[in-house]
Design a protein around this motif. Structure first.
Motif, PDB file in Angstrom:
ATOM      1  N   SER A 195     -10.205  -2.143  -3.811  1.00  0.00           N
ATOM      2  CA  SER A 195     -10.111  -3.440  -4.477  1.00  0.00           C
ATOM      3  C   SER A 195      -8.663  -3.893  -4.589  1.00  0.00           C
ATOM      4  CB  SER A 195     -10.747  -3.379  -5.874  1.00  0.00           C
ATOM      5  OG  SER A 195     -10.044  -2.466  -6.697  1.00  0.00           O
ATOM      6  N   VAL A 196      -8.510  -5.200  -4.770  1.00  0.00           N
ATOM      7  CA  VAL A 196      -7.217  -5.798  -5.081  1.00  0.00           C
ATOM      8  C   VAL A 196      -7.329  -6.364  -6.496  1.00  0.00           C
ATOM      9  CG1 VAL A 196      -5.421  -7.408  -4.348  1.00  0.00           C
ATOM     10  CG2 VAL A 196      -7.030  -6.498  -2.663  1.00  0.00           C
ATOM     11  N   VAL A 197      -6.324  -6.096  -7.325  1.00  0.00           N
ATOM     12  CA  VAL A 197      -6.332  -6.576  -8.704  1.00  0.00           C
ATOM     13  C   VAL A 197      -5.120  -7.482  -8.918  1.00  0.00           C
ATOM     14  CG1 VAL A 197      -6.272  -5.945 -11.149  1.00  0.00           C
ATOM     15  CG2 VAL A 197      -7.509  -4.499  -9.520  1.00  0.00           C
ATOM     16  N   PHE A 198      -5.384  -8.688  -9.418  1.00  0.00           N
ATOM     17  CA  PHE A 198      -4.342  -9.670  -9.681  1.00  0.00           C
ATOM     18  C   PHE A 198      -4.159  -9.789 -11.191  1.00  0.00           C
ATOM     19  CE2 PHE A 198      -6.274 -10.586  -5.657  1.00  0.00           C
ATOM     20  CZ  PHE A 198      -5.248 -11.031  -4.828  1.00  0.00           C
ATOM     21  N   GLY A 199      -2.931  -9.632 -11.663  1.00  0.00           N
ATOM     22  CA  GLY A 199      -2.634  -9.749 -13.084  1.00  0.00           C
ATOM     23  C   GLY A 199      -1.845 -11.017 -13.371  1.00  0.00           C
ATOM     24  N   PHE A 200      -2.307 -11.815 -14.329  1.00  0.00           N
ATOM     25  CA  PHE A 200      -1.666 -13.082 -14.670  1.00  0.00           C
ATOM     26  C   PHE A 200      -1.290 -13.088 -16.146  1.00  0.00           C
ATOM     27  CE2 PHE A 200      -4.755 -13.848 -11.294  1.00  0.00           C
ATOM     28  CZ  PHE A 200      -4.029 -14.585 -10.357  1.00  0.00           C
ATOM     29  N   THR A 201      -0.038 -13.408 -16.457  1.00  0.00           N
ATOM     30  CA  THR A 201       0.342 -13.594 -17.852  1.00  0.00           C
ATOM     31  C   THR A 201      -0.169 -14.949 -18.331  1.00  0.00           C
ATOM     32  OG1 THR A 201       2.457 -14.652 -17.298  1.00  0.00           O
ATOM     33  CG2 THR A 201       2.446 -12.236 -17.530  1.00  0.00           C
ATOM     34  N   LYS A 202      -0.277 -15.116 -19.636  1.00  0.00           N
ATOM     35  CA  LYS A 202      -0.763 -16.380 -20.185  1.00  0.00           C
ATOM     36  C   LYS A 202       0.146 -17.540 -19.795  1.00  0.00           C
ATOM     37  CE  LYS A 202      -1.938 -18.794 -24.482  1.00  0.00           C
ATOM     38  NZ  LYS A 202      -2.075 -18.689 -25.962  1.00  0.00           N
ATOM     39  N   ASP A 203       1.455 -17.365 -19.947  1.00  0.00           N
ATOM     40  CA  ASP A 203       2.393 -18.447 -19.636  1.00  0.00           C
ATOM     41  C   ASP A 203       2.316 -18.842 -18.161  1.00  0.00           C
ATOM     42  OD1 ASP A 203       3.218 -18.513 -22.236  1.00  0.00           O
ATOM     43  OD2 ASP A 203       5.069 -17.369 -21.907  1.00  0.00           O
ATOM     44  N   PHE A 204       2.255 -17.854 -17.281  1.00  0.00           N
ATOM     45  CA  PHE A 204       2.157 -18.131 -15.857  1.00  0.00           C
ATOM     46  C   PHE A 204       0.864 -18.879 -15.551  1.00  0.00           C
ATOM     47  CE2 PHE A 204       0.680 -17.183 -11.584  1.00  0.00           C
ATOM     48  CZ  PHE A 204       1.813 -17.377 -10.802  1.00  0.00           C
ATOM     49  N   SER A 205      -0.231 -18.430 -16.140  1.00  0.00           N
ATOM     50  CA  SER A 205      -1.541 -19.043 -15.890  1.00  0.00           C
ATOM     51  C   SER A 205      -1.554 -20.509 -16.288  1.00  0.00           C
ATOM     52  CB  SER A 205      -2.628 -18.289 -16.669  1.00  0.00           C
ATOM     53  OG  SER A 205      -2.644 -16.926 -16.329  1.00  0.00           O
ATOM     54  N   ILE A 206      -1.042 -20.800 -17.472  1.00  0.00           N
ATOM     55  CA  ILE A 206      -1.037 -22.176 -17.966  1.00  0.00           C
ATOM     56  C   ILE A 206      -0.136 -23.059 -17.107  1.00  0.00           C
ATOM     57  CG2 ILE A 206      -0.261 -23.624 -19.894  1.00  0.00           C
ATOM     58  CD1 ILE A 206      -1.413 -21.478 -21.769  1.00  0.00           C
ATOM     59  N   GLN A 207       1.029 -22.536 -16.714  1.00  0.00           N
ATOM     60  CA  GLN A 207       1.936 -23.312 -15.871  1.00  0.00           C
ATOM     61  C   GLN A 207       1.346 -23.558 -14.488  1.00  0.00           C
ATOM     62  OE1 GLN A 207       4.833 -24.933 -16.576  1.00  0.00           O
ATOM     63  NE2 GLN A 207       4.274 -24.416 -18.680  1.00  0.00           N
ATOM     64  N   LEU A 208       0.618 -22.572 -13.954  1.00  0.00           N
ATOM     65  CA  LEU A 208       0.008 -22.736 -12.634  1.00  0.00           C
ATOM     66  C   LEU A 208      -1.062 -23.827 -12.670  1.00  0.00           C
ATOM     67  CD1 LEU A 208      -0.203 -21.738  -9.706  1.00  0.00           C
ATOM     68  CD2 LEU A 208      -1.891 -20.052 -10.481  1.00  0.00           C
ATOM     69  N   VAL A 209      -1.908 -23.790 -13.683  1.00  0.00           N
ATOM     70  CA  VAL A 209      -2.946 -24.820 -13.819  1.00  0.00           C
ATOM     71  C   VAL A 209      -2.312 -26.179 -14.079  1.00  0.00           C
ATOM     72  CG1 VAL A 209      -4.888 -25.595 -15.231  1.00  0.00           C
ATOM     73  CG2 VAL A 209      -4.733 -23.200 -14.539  1.00  0.00           C
ATOM     74  N   LYS A 210      -1.262 -26.215 -14.883  1.00  0.00           N
ATOM     75  CA  LYS A 210      -0.562 -27.478 -15.142  1.00  0.00           C
ATOM     76  C   LYS A 210      -0.011 -28.060 -13.843  1.00  0.00           C
ATOM     77  CE  LYS A 210       3.286 -29.519 -17.710  1.00  0.00           C
ATOM     78  NZ  LYS A 210       4.418 -29.252 -18.650  1.00  0.00           N
ATOM     79  N   THR A 211       0.531 -27.215 -12.987  1.00  0.00           N
ATOM     80  CA  THR A 211       1.078 -27.677 -11.711  1.00  0.00           C
ATOM     81  C   THR A 211      -0.016 -28.251 -10.822  1.00  0.00           C
ATOM     82  OG1 THR A 211       2.818 -25.997 -11.822  1.00  0.00           O
ATOM     83  CG2 THR A 211       2.403 -26.987  -9.672  1.00  0.00           C
ATOM     84  N   MET A 212      -1.183 -27.615 -10.811  1.00  0.00           N
ATOM     85  CA  MET A 212      -2.282 -28.074  -9.963  1.00  0.00           C
ATOM     86  C   MET A 212      -2.959 -29.311 -10.522  1.00  0.00           C
ATOM     87  SD  MET A 212      -4.348 -24.780  -8.478  1.00  0.00           S
ATOM     88  CE  MET A 212      -4.834 -24.157 -10.074  1.00  0.00           C
ATOM     89  N   LEU A 213      -3.199 -29.337 -11.840  1.00  0.00           N
ATOM     90  CA  LEU A 213      -4.031 -30.374 -12.443  1.00  0.00           C
ATOM     91  C   LEU A 213      -3.272 -31.377 -13.304  1.00  0.00           C
ATOM     92  CD1 LEU A 213      -7.144 -28.263 -13.514  1.00  0.00           C
ATOM     93  CD2 LEU A 213      -6.707 -29.441 -11.366  1.00  0.00           C
ATOM     94  N   SER A 214      -1.966 -31.180 -13.456  1.00  0.00           N
ATOM     95  CA  SER A 214      -1.119 -32.099 -14.227  1.00  0.00           C
ATOM     96  C   SER A 214      -1.534 -32.223 -15.690  1.00  0.00           C
ATOM     97  CB  SER A 214      -1.084 -33.494 -13.568  1.00  0.00           C
ATOM     98  OG  SER A 214      -0.505 -33.412 -12.285  1.00  0.00           O
ATOM     99  N   PHE A 215      -2.100 -31.162 -16.240  1.00  0.00           N
ATOM    100  CA  PHE A 215      -2.286 -31.070 -17.681  1.00  0.00           C
ATOM    101  C   PHE A 215      -2.175 -29.600 -18.070  1.00  0.00           C
ATOM    102  CE2 PHE A 215      -6.480 -29.434 -16.943  1.00  0.00           C
ATOM    103  CZ  PHE A 215      -6.872 -28.834 -18.136  1.00  0.00           C
ATOM    104  N   ALA A 216      -1.687 -29.353 -19.270  1.00  0.00           N
ATOM    105  CA  ALA A 216      -1.454 -27.982 -19.704  1.00  0.00           C
ATOM    106  C   ALA A 216      -2.532 -27.539 -20.691  1.00  0.00           C
ATOM    107  CB  ALA A 216      -0.082 -27.864 -20.360  1.00  0.00           C
ATOM    108  N   PRO A 217      -3.403 -26.626 -20.279  1.00  0.00           N
ATOM    109  CA  PRO A 217      -4.400 -26.109 -21.223  1.00  0.00           C
ATOM    110  C   PRO A 217      -3.708 -25.340 -22.343  1.00  0.00           C
ATOM    111  CG  PRO A 217      -4.379 -24.813 -19.206  1.00  0.00           C
ATOM    112  CD  PRO A 217      -3.501 -25.991 -18.961  1.00  0.00           C
ATOM    113  N   GLU A 218      -4.291 -25.379 -23.527  1.00  0.00           N
ATOM    114  CA  GLU A 218      -3.681 -24.717 -24.677  1.00  0.00           C
ATOM    115  C   GLU A 218      -3.953 -23.221 -24.680  1.00  0.00           C
ATOM    116  OE1 GLU A 218      -5.005 -26.687 -28.185  1.00  0.00           O
ATOM    117  OE2 GLU A 218      -3.989 -28.579 -27.707  1.00  0.00           O
ATOM    118  N   GLU A 219      -4.999 -22.807 -24.000  1.00  0.00           N
ATOM    119  CA  GLU A 219      -5.351 -21.390 -23.977  1.00  0.00           C
ATOM    120  C   GLU A 219      -6.008 -21.045 -22.655  1.00  0.00           C
ATOM    121  OE1 GLU A 219      -9.676 -21.935 -26.161  1.00  0.00           O
ATOM    122  OE2 GLU A 219      -7.977 -21.169 -27.320  1.00  0.00           O
TER     123      GLU A 219
END
Length: 286
Positions: A195-219
């Motif tokens: 298997s391959v396991v990908f680890g994402f920090t909360k800050d990275f996750s929110i910034q990545l989604v913000k970059t894709m969708l132009s809004f920042a989820p709170e959680e």
């Protein structure tokens, strides 16, 4: 809630073929409408209307697009058609789940997250390949399995988030440090099993989604998790294709969110990727 201007379409996503660009913009618009609805009141009827539109429009668009690149003799059309087929199956799966749950918000969020990540990557990373706007492919020389999957992850991040490859730094991890707030596992099958396991920090996750969708989820919610799962799915899929081309046939299973964090992995099979929006990790267990 009222509809806003489409936030996730960028003119850089245009492939330069008028009818295909019009259809792409429509897909982005509808996915964005779905995300905007999720930010407002819970309205299952509206979710249903948007999902049903997307289900029909995806098929219509893919037929047009496939007719075009067949007409120009696009060399990688079989791989591209397979990607279309995979998405249609995912949409069918979600359509069934949504119908069975009465368009429950958590299922709608999962569908929206998957569609958002897939659409951005596919248009920018795959559709441009059959046009004159395609970027030259970089030459890489991986020396281990982790290199294949870390390199493919960097390529995906460059595509979906506009991060420059030269600004992302890969560092092998030789300890058991548990780096991340959410972990996605993708099983490997075939000649290479594990298997391959990908680890994402909360800050990275929110910034990545913000970059894709132009809004920042709170959680980190179902939408974020689903988007991260699709990023993991695309990255691991690219990695296995590269490995298979070197003679070790392998494929992947659908991504799964790990409930108990990181696996106990060999020390030389973990990589940290530092980017301008934060840090994530990739690990291979074989």
């Amino acid at each position: 809630m009222g509809k806003e201007e489409c936030r996730i379409w960028k003119e850089s996503y245009a492939v330069g073929i008028e009818n295909i660009d019009i259809q792409h913009k429509m897909l982005f618009q509808k996915v964005d409408e779905l995300v905007q609805e999720l930010e407002g009141a819970n309205r299952p009827k509206v979710y249903q209307e948007i999902i049903q539109f997307l289900k029909a429009y995806v098929t219509f668009h893919f037929e047009d697009e496939e007719a075009y690149f067949k007409s120009i003799g696009y060399a990688d059309q079989e791989k591209h058609i397979k990607q279309h087929q995979d998405l249609k199956q995912e949409v069918e799966k979600y359509a069934e789940q949504l119908e069975n749950t009465g368009y429950a918000m958590h299922v709608v969020k999962k569908c929206a997250g998957m569609m958002s990540a897939w659409l951005v990557y596919h248009v920018v990373g795959e559709d441009l390949k059959y046009t004159t706007k395609a970027k030259p492919q970089s030459v890489q020389h991986p020396s281990s399995y982790i290199d294949y999957f870390a390199n493919s992850t960097v390529e995906v991040l460059e595509t979906i988030a506009g991060l420059r490859t030269e600004d992302m730094h890969q560092t092998k991890i030789y300890d058991d440090l548990d780096m991340g707030d959410i972990f996605i596992e993708v099983a490997l099958i075939g000649d290479l099993q594990g298997s391959v396991v990908f680890g994402f920090t909360k800050d990275f996750s929110i910034q990545l989604v913000k970059t894709m969708l132009s809004f920042a989820p709170e959680e980190i919610d179902d939408l974020v998790c689903s988007a991260l799962a699709e990023v993991s799915n695309i990255s691991s899929g690219k990695g296995t294709i590269a490995i298979s081309e070197k003679g070790t046939a392998c494929d992947i299973r659908p991504p799964q969110i790990l409930q108990n964090g990181w696996r106990d992995l060999p020390a030389d099979q973990k990589m940290r990727i530092d980017t301008e929006i934060g840090t994530m990790t990739v690990a291979v267990y074989v």
